[in-house]
Design an enzyme around this catalytic site. Structure first.
Site, short mmCIF file in Angstrom:
data_model
loop_
_atom_site.label_atom_id
_atom_site.label_comp_id
_atom_site.label_asym_id
_atom_site.label_seq_id
_atom_site.Cartn_x
_atom_site.Cartn_y
_atom_site.Cartn_z
CD GLU A 1055 -2.98 -0.79 0.08
OE1 GLU A 1055 -3.43 0.37 -0.09
OE2 GLU A 1055 -3.29 -1.75 -0.63
CB SER A 1073 2.31 -4.47 -9.80
OG SER A 1073 2.74 -3.15 -9.55
CG HIS A 1074 -2.14 -3.89 -4.99
ND1 HIS A 1074 -3.52 -3.88 -4.97
CD2 HIS A 1074 -1.73 -3.19 -3.89
CE1 HIS A 1074 -3.92 -3.24 -3.89
NE2 HIS A 1074 -2.87 -2.81 -3.22
CB VAL A 1075 2.41 -0.93 -5.52
CG1 VAL A 1075 3.47 -1.18 -6.59
CG2 VAL A 1075 2.76 0.32 -4.71
#
Length: 1470
Positions: A1055, A1073-1075
């Site tokens: 996060e 990607s998530h970030v």
């Protein structure tokens, strides 16, 4: 020993018998390969004073056989000098020339003088005051030597078997004359002996045999030019069918050819007639080589040959063809004839040649010719997959630490005494004597010292003992201290052991007790007497100290977690014994090998840490103990034998075993260890240096030799070579870790500095050079020359150095291996290291199969491989600056060489091998001028960097805990503990490889137009710079002012902390990607910086306020004031959390399972609804997997079932703790959820829905398969409480209790590739362009925190057939799975306005994925352009079709199987 006669002699000995045997064979023309530069072979060039090692590339190619190790563009080898016979047309009737070890020439001339006396002139280009001719006469070849009565002055009779006559020293040469007046003596035989060096010169291992000219024979005054003898020998060889001759047969044939020509002359033929006959062209053979002799010349051929050699050497030793050789020979003759025409005599010409004063234009002429080449070997083509090592590693440290240990009777006795005394234990030692034990226990009752000595010997034992006030001394104890029954002797006492009567002991124990008041004594020496035999501690006295070892202040040793703690505790316990001497340490290490095996990988890590602390002088090497060098050598042999067996039988530990062996000397066969003591005496005697520093060093060597002695010897050599500059002596010592304090710390301290006279210089350099070999044979396992010697074999004869030592060659080595090692030794000091690196790696590749087989000399092969590995590292470091002006192709080639070396030294090297294959592909693309080569090479470079990072992390995990625990226990300096793993890495090839890829990286980025940045989220921001190691470590932090984080590590699943306006990193998370998604959604600037200099500048601005202005490929930054920040962005920054997000709690619909047709927003999340919506609406070529779901509320319903009452209560309690701020319970909550039992109704409903939808039911394969599926469902539910998701929802004040989790159930498509599409380019915001990323295998490596980059491409929506690759993949791992079911999270907290919750929760397959290391060099997506274009275009088309269906930008996940595209989920692109 570079560039000295000794060096060449060593090299020749090393390669015996294989290489010298090869050297003496006939070449392809049947004649010894001396056709061009015979004089350079016999090294009149040694008289010239050249420093270079002699190679005969220049002149040996005319008739040489082809060999596999050769120069570029030819199959011809570097020729090795051998004995040459020649005839001189001067006054001698017979002359013979011999080349001794390449650099030394021996000439023997015999001529008749009046009165039928034969005068023998012997000259050798070797200068020594102690050179002797060991000789005798021969009447008949079968008889013994006869001793002529006519003898030169100084001749002595040696045991009535031979005469010894001293040579006369004249400048760089030595000579003598013999007169033989006995007509019955037909020949003389001799050897040459350098008495000071104890060195013998022989003729290929035999006596020199020189025939004397026959008296009064008319033919004896005639000589035949040597070139004609060679031609005649060739014709004889051809007539006989081109046979292969032994060296003896070759010589006989050569002399037979001479005899035939002499007979022709005796019959009246002139030299001119013979030349015309032999050089006449025939239909059968044209002998071009003799054309140079047809010219009339007054210049002797030997001078021409020497001058030709000088020309060749000045030209850089190029590889010449036969025609070019002849041209060079003529050029040399012309230069000498020019001198003759000036009126210079032949004698003056000879002197000028020896001084290098003959004018030559060779440097300019030759370098302009096309045949100027660099000498190198021809490497064999090999399948790189043969390098692959894959071994499972086990660690059973817990087993070791918990394993019960039954105490021996002596240990029980010690325990009882400790409990009985209840006083501090000062010292405790347990000595192992075969199957018996001796205990010494020293305790400290009030004001006293109490000593217990006990043993389990069965025969009566007497203690012969004394006391010490200083270590090692024997003082008779005062009579008042003597135990009853003791006898006082001169300087000692004897006491009979008592017998313990304790019923608690399982067998008899004999013991001795002594109490001493005060602290006047420091220790007690003793020996035992039993059965009439003295019992000692490995040949020396036992000695126990009364005071405990003091330790410097250290960090606490900790609990030993992550180590083989029981083993390390044992090592720490034994250290006081180990520090006595290397013999003790190596024997203790050998005793612990079995325990290390039982502990697995961590066990050998512990041994390595201990041995390296020793090698780096962090532990005491010698304390209060004298030991013979042969005893150290024997202990080394024992330890290395055990390590050799471990390497052979446990391949999973080979890398660690290699590292351990590199810290331990090889030990010595043939009693080499004892030579250390004996040969220092030879040096002192020969050079009259028996006092001062040499005597102090002699005493240290006798007391306890160590690897420090190698450094001391080198320091002395450097000091003498520097013309006795004492600063050079100290420089060598200090650079190798030896200070004045260390010299004084030895038990036999070295106080003095060396002080030699100039008359001692030559002798000391000679003898210390020989002595260095002895020292390295024991202490330097990784020394290249010593390692080669031990594998190739050598034998030392005579008196003095290495007397009687014989090491046999290892059998079964590849036929070309000796020649290859010779090449390495010849080039080991070359400034241009490329050819050396090739030779070293070729040697390692040839050696590798031998290391995989059983061999009783395996450890010698291992030490050789370690030495070759070490030399690669040294070479690449010395050659690094040569790459300053090199292009990318050369740098990439060097990378392949170093990477190959690293792969050869590594276990589990699959990733390294695939990187190596990738670099080979990149080199091919570069050579073929493929426009994608730099982009592809960049992906291989990124992967290589990841491999190095992974290797460093692996070393850190395996070694550093042991270093910290054991280092703390042993009192090692804290700085040495802290950098332990770092130094291990720096000592290997990985460090050199890292330097090379860092050098190449900016070149590739420039060539591929990549720039220094990849901008993932282009947002202009301003903030204060803060530097952190990991984004993960600060993800839950909140910053109260706008912050630019420079994070060294970003994995992809973190996060972004509150208050962060930018994240800049050298790491390479995927753009999707998530970030990355989080950054774009939160309007945070996010970029990867590839340039370490730019990153260092940003880090240097920590605390400053910077403004970042990103573009699509760059980030411009500069410092701003707080006023500028406030005026430019009023109200933009909010230091608190994000606005709160409201959730509506979902209710259970009454069913545990629903089909895709039943999906509604009240039952499932957007993930399930979107995939259901696609069914039947997308083009038919896009596959959509069948789906069912466990709806919202199913978890809460299961939790409320009476089956799970206990779980529900525990979960409620944990949630209360969580609400109170105890975040540590998150993991406990997840574990508690996994204990839920499945209500039968849930099982039945899910089974019915799955089967009716055409999906396989796991339970059909057995109850265990259903349990796997149920566990996967519970893991999805439990992911509601994973840390990342919990803190993310907390930031936006989302009510966590209102978050509900549906579970989407799909059959897994076992994908070839997985992809993620953003139908609007997320980096640029260009809606006309699709951006996608593709990985091999399942998509978890793309959306999860797996290192490396995916293949990325863009595609214009207006031209979907033309995808453009932006980057090739560098992810080392792909995930693959059997046919299975996946359970996907689908919460009501995803895709909310103002908050993107997608990716926070887990999707869990029923079966575990298999991690596979990817070989991209055989992947069609990478290597097949047409296939790549087809697949990428299909992915782009699928994305475009789904975007058109929804009418808005989409974030799409899917897979490719057998060329077909499947979409598994889609959501609005945020």
């Amino acid at each position: 020993m570079s560039n000295t006669i000794g060096n060449n002699l060593v090299h020749q000995r090393l390669l015996r018998p294989t290489v010298l045997e090869r050297q003496s064979k006939l070449n392809s023309s049947g004649i010894a390969a001396n056709s061009f530069c015979a004089a350079s072979l016999n090294q009149s060039a040694a008289q010239i004073g050249r420093n270079s090692k002699l190679s005969t590339k220049f002149y040996g190619n005319g008739w040489n056989k082809k060999r596999s190790y050769s120069t570029v563009g030819t199959g011809r080898p570097a020729f090795v000098p051998q004995a040459v016979l020649a005839t001189d047309p001067a006054s001698e009737q017979l002359m013979e020339k011999f080349n001794l070890d390449g650099n030394i020439e021996l000439k023997v001339g015999a001529s008749t003088v009046p009165a039928s006396i034969v005068q023998v002139d012997i000259q050798i280009t070797y200068s020594s005051d102690s050179l002797l001719l060991h000789w005798g006469g021969i009447r008949d070849r079968k008889e013994k030597w006869v001793l002529p009565s006519c003898q030169p002055d100084g001749t002595i009779n040696y045991k009535n078997r031979a005469l010894r006559t001293p040579f006369v020293k004249t400048g760089p040469s030595s000579h003598l004359k013999l007169e033989i007046n006995d007509p019955a003596i037909k020949a003389i035989e001799f050897l040459i002996f350098d008495q000071a060096k104890n060195k013998w010169f022989k003729n290929n291992g035999q006596n020199f045999h020189v025939k004397l000219p026959a008296r009064c024979q008319p033919i004896s005054n005639i000589s035949v030019p040597e070139d004609l003898v060679q031609i005649q020998a060739y014709l004889r060889w051809e007539r006989k069918g081109k046979l292969m001759y032994t060296p003896e047969q070759e010589k006989e044939e050569y002399e037979a050819a001479r005899t035939e020509l002499l007979e022709e002359i005796a019959r009246g033929a002139s030299i001119e007639d013979l030349r015309a006959k032999l050089t006449k062209k025939t239909d059968r053979q044209e002998i071009e080589e003799t054309s140079i002799y047809e010219r009339k010349s007054k210049i002797p051929d030997d001078l021409v040959q020497i001058q030709a050699y000088i020309r060749w050497e000045k030209a850089g030793k190029p590889n010449f063809s036969r025609e070019e050789q002849l041209m060079e020979f003529e050029e040399a003759r012309t230069e000498l004839e020019a001198e003759l025409q000036k009126g210079v005599s032949l004698d003056e010409i000879r002197k000028k040649i020896t001084k290098g004063e003959i004018a030559t234009k060779v440097s300019t002429q030759l370098k302009e010719k096309k045949y100027f080449r660099v000498e190198r070997i021809q490497r064999k083509k090999r399948d790189l997959m043969q390098l692959l090592n894959k071994h499972a590693v086990k660690s059973t440290v817990e087993k070791i630490s918990r394993e019960p240990h039954s105490l021996t009777v002596i240990e029980l006795f010690a325990k009882a005494k400790e409990e009985e005394d209840l006083s501090p234990v000062l010292n405790k030692k347990l000595y192992k004597l075969a199957d018996k034990e001796v205990l010494v226990l020293v305790t400290k009752p009030a004001g006293k010292t109490k000593i217990h000595v006990a043993t389990d010997f069965e025969e009566p034992v007497t203690l012969h003992w004394a006391l010490s006030k200083t270590a090692g001394e024997w003082l008779a104890p005062p009579s008042g201290l003597l135990p009853p029954g003791s006898v006082l002797l001169n300087g000692a006492a004897e006491t009979q052991f008592s017998i313990s009567s304790s019923s608690s002991l399982p067998k008899q124990v004999q013991y001795f007790v002594l109490e001493i008041d005060g602290d006047s004594y420091t220790g007690m020496p003793f020996v035992l007497l039993s059965g009439g035999k003295w019992i000692k501690n490995n040949g020396s006295d036992f000695y126990v100290e009364f005071s405990p070892r003091s330790k410097p202040t250290q960090k606490d040793a900790g609990d030993g977690k992550g180590t083989a703690k029981a083993l390390l505790d044992k090592i720490a316990e034994m250290e006081s014994e180990a520090q006595k001497s290397f013999m003790h340490r190596f024997n203790i290490a050998a005793d612990l090998i079995d325990q290390a095996k039982a502990a697995g990988e961590l066990g050998f890590a512990g041994i390595l840490v201990w041995m390296r602390f020793m090698a780096t002088r962090q532990l005491i090497w010698n304390k209060n103990y004298n030991v013979k060098p042969r005893e150290i050598s024997r202990a080394q042999d024992r330890l290395t034998d055990l390590l050799q067996n471990t390497y052979k039988n446990h391949p999973e530990y080979r890398e660690l075993v290699r590292m351990i062996m590199s810290t331990v000397g090889r030990g010595g066969e043939g009693d080499v260890g004892q030579r250390i003591r004996d040969e220092i005496l030879v040096i002192q005697r020969n050079n009259h240096c028996k006092g001062g520093m040499m005597e102090e060093w002699h005493q240290k060597l006798h007391n306890n030799t160590s690897p420090d002695d190698v450094v001391i010897c080198q320091a002395l050599i450097d000091y003498i070579k520097s013309d006795f500059d004492i600063n050079v002596y100290w420089k060598t010592l200090n650079e190798n870790g030896i200070t004045k304090e260390r010299l004084l710390s030895y038990d036999r301290a070295i106080h003095s500095e060396p002080n030699f006279g100039r008359d001692q210089k030559d002798g000391l350099l000679r003898d210390l050079g020989h002595y260095m070999r002895t020292l390295k044979a024991v202490h330097s396992g990784a020394d290249l020359e010593s390692a080669i010697s031990n594998c190739m074999g050598y034998r030392a004869e005579g008196q003095g150095f290495m007397v009687g030592v014989q090491i046999n060659p290892i059998s079964g080595l590849p036929s070309e291996f000796p020649e290859l090692l010779h090449f390495v030794l010849q080039h080991v000091e070359d400034r241009n290291v490329e050819a050396l690196l090739e030779g070293l790696l070729e040697a390692r590749e040839e050696l590798r199969p031998m290391l995989m087989k059983s061999n009783d000399r395996l450890k010698d092969l291992l030490f050789l491989d370690i030495a070759l590995d070490s030399t690669v590292r040294t070479a690449i470091e010395s050659g690094y600056e040569q790459l300053n002006d090199s292009g990318p192709e050369k740098i990439m080639y060097f990378i392949t060489l170093v990477l190959e070396n690293l792969a050869l030294s590594s276990d589990n090297n699959e990733d390294l091998v695939y990187c190596l294959k990738g670099w080979d592909n990149a080199l091919t693309m570069c050579k073929n001028k493929n426009d994608q080569w730099a982009l592809y090479a960049k992906s291989v470079l990124d992967r290589t960097r990841l491999v190095l990072t992974s290797k460093a992390e692996s070393y850190q995990q395996i070694l550093q805990p042991s270093a910290e625990y054991l280092g703390s226990r042993l009192g090692v300096d804290q700085w040495a503990i802290d950098i332990f793993t770092e130094e291990i890495i720096r000592a290997g090839s990985a460090a050199a490889l890292s330097l090379l890829i860092n050098r190449l990286d900016p070149v590739l980025r420039k060539t591929a137009n990549l720039g220094s940045w990849q901008v993932i989220s282009p947002v202009e921001v301003a903030g204060y710079v803060i530097v952190v190691n990991e984004l993960l470590a600060v993800q839950n932090k909140s910053y109260d002012r706008p912050t630019i984080l420079v994070a060294k590590s970003v994995k992809g699943e973190e996060e972004i902390p509150d208050g962060t306006v930018a994240v800049l990193t050298p790491d390479m998370p995927d753009v999707l990607s998530h970030v990355s998604v989080r950054a774009r959604n939160s309007k945070v600037c996010f970029a990867t910086c590839f340039d370490p200099n730019i990153l260092a500048t940003l880090e240097a601005n920590e605390g400053k306020l910077l403004r970042l202005k990103p573009t699509s490929a760059d980030v411009i930054y500069g410092e701003v004031t707080e006023g500028e920040l406030a005026s430019s962005s009023p109200g933009d920054f909010k230091g608190g959390s994000l606005p709160s997000v409201t959730l509506v709690k979902k209710q259970f619909c009454g069913r545990y399972a629903v089909s895709a047709e039943e999906f509604t927003s009240e039952m499932v999340g957007s993930k399930s609804r979107n995939i259901s919506y696609l069914k039947g609406k997308v083009p038919s070529w896009i596959g959509i997997p069948t789906s069912v779901a466990l709806p919202f509320g199913a978890f809460e319903k299961v939790l409320s079932d009476k089956l799970n009452k206990a779980v529900a209560e525990e979960l409620q309690s944990l949630k209360k703790k969580l609400a109170d701020g105890d975040f540590g319970v998150l993991a406990e909550i997840r574990q508690t959820v996994l204990r839920l039992a499945a209500p039968p109704q849930l099982v039945q409903e899910l089974k019915t829905k799955m089967q009716s939808s055409g999906m396989p039911w796991p339970g059909d394969e057995g109850e265990q398969r259903w349990e796997q599926a149920w566990t996967a469902i519970k893991k999805v539910w439990a992911s509601k409480w994973n840390e990342r998701a919990y803190f993310s929802t907390r930031k936006v004040k989302l009510d966590h209790d209102y978050l509900c989790m549906a579970v989407l159930v799909q059959e897994i498509i076992n994908a070839d590739y997985a992809f993620v599409i953003h139908t609007t380019n997320p980096s640029s915001g260009d809606s006309s362009e699709i951006y996608a990323e593709v990985v091999k295998g399942l998509g978890e490596t793309l959306v999860g925190a797996y290192p490396g980059r995916a293949l990325s491409f863009v595609c214009k929506k207006s031209n979907l057939d033309s995808p453009q690759v932006l980057g090739y993949p560098s992810k080392p791992i792909g995930l693959f799975i059997r046919r299975s079911i996946i359970f996907r999270s689908d919460s009501n907290g995803e895709d909310l306005e103002g908050y993107a919750g997608a990716g926070l929760y887990d999707s869990v397959p029923m079966d575990e994925e298999e991690k596979v290391v990817i070989d991209y060099s055989s992947d069609p997506l990478i290597v097949d352009g047409n296939f790549r274009q087809s697949i990428l275009s299909s992915i782009a088309r699928a994305g475009h079709a789904i975007e058109e269906l929804y009418g808005s930008p989409q974030d799409i996940e899917g897979v490719v199987r057998d060329g077909k595209v499947y979409v598994v989920q889609t959501r609005p692109q945020m």
